[in-house]
Design an enzyme around this catalytic site. Structure first.
Site, short mmCIF file in Angstrom:
data_model
loop_
_atom_site.label_atom_id
_atom_site.label_comp_id
_atom_site.label_asym_id
_atom_site.label_seq_id
_atom_site.Cartn_x
_atom_site.Cartn_y
_atom_site.Cartn_z
CB SER A 127 2.91 -6.73 1.45
OG SER A 127 1.35 -7.06 1.71
CE1 TYR A 182 4.55 -3.66 5.85
CE2 TYR A 182 2.46 -4.18 4.36
CZ TYR A 182 3.67 -4.73 4.93
OH TYR A 182 4.03 -5.99 4.42
#
Length: 249
Positions: free
Chosen positions: A135, A145
């Site tokens: 990401s 994350y």
């Protein structure tokens, strides 16, 4: 006919990879926790593209699930797409530790173990590719994350360098905000995200496959996000972390 195994294959980027690879005449092995949705997805792909589709229900947060997928990869796969992943609604340290560990299991341990499982066969055949979905968050310090996705990027670059064979490609894919079920499943409010920052899953996959063919080790789809990453790298880490935290909330 080449074979691709895709984790998290029933929605979002995983489903977009499945459509693209089926259109390119790949046989597919689809991995997901949801057996019913997996079977429905397989039937749709068979009907539309006329390709062979194998389903493999597995929870990659469990040792049993990981072992099942590892075994299938050792049978031989030409392309592995490590796409399975999820987000948290709350920020660190408000997330229960069990959920944080589950995220590390899926985002990091699964990527490591599945890549290690597929590589011997690829090296023997002297061809193959691995796409590890990370990401843009990997380039901005925020929460677990982003930290786990930063690991995916670093691991992919290191693995590609260690394998050292241009016929075996390993690439980290780093998209920005993509129109998928990801944020809905995490119960994340996306109303404050500007419309121009959203990408379409099929467009992300198209750019990813192009970058993979070009031999890139890190792919950041779309010029907007290439610019964001470039600017982010010039911003002091402390300021970057504060801005990322504010955007994340």
């Amino acid at each position: 006919m080449p074979t691709a195994l895709i984790t998290g294959a029933t929605s979002g980027l995983g489903a977009a990879f499945a459509r693209r690879l089926a259109a390119d005449a790949f046989s597919l092995v689809l991995v997901s926790r949801d057996a019913l949705r997996l079977a429905q997805t397989a039937d749709q792909l068979k009907l539309r593209y006329g390709v062979d589709v194998e389903v493999l229900p597995a929870d990659l947060a469990t040792d049993d699930g990981l072992t099942r997928v590892e075994s299938r990869l050792r049978e031989g796969v030409d392309l592995l797409v490590n796409n399975a992943g999820f987000g948290h609604r709350r920020s660190f340290p408000e997330v229960p530790v069990e959920q944080e560990v589950r995220m590390l299991k899926v985002h990091c341990e699964a990527v490591l173990r599945l890549t290690l499982a597929v590589l011997p066969g690829m090296r023997k055949r002297e061809r193959g590719a691995v796409v590890n979905v990370a990401s843009v968050a990997a380039f901005f310090a925020h929460n677990t994350y982003s930290a786990s996705k930063a690991w995916v990027v670093s691991f992919s670059e290191a693995a590609a360098a260690e394998v050292g064979d241009p016929r075996i490609k390993i690439m980290a894919l780093c998209p920005g905000f993509v129109r998928t079920e990801f944020h809905q499943r995490a119960a994340v409010d996306t109303s404050g995200i500007p419309g121009f920052l959203w990408l379409k899953a099929d467009d992300v996959v198209r750019e990813a496959m192009r970058d993979l063919a070009l031999g890139k080790r890190v792919s950041v789809p779309d010029l907007r996000y290439k610019a964001i990453v470039a600017v982010g790298r010039m911003v002091p880490r402390g300021l970057q972390a504060r801005v990322s935290a504010k955007i994340g909330r």
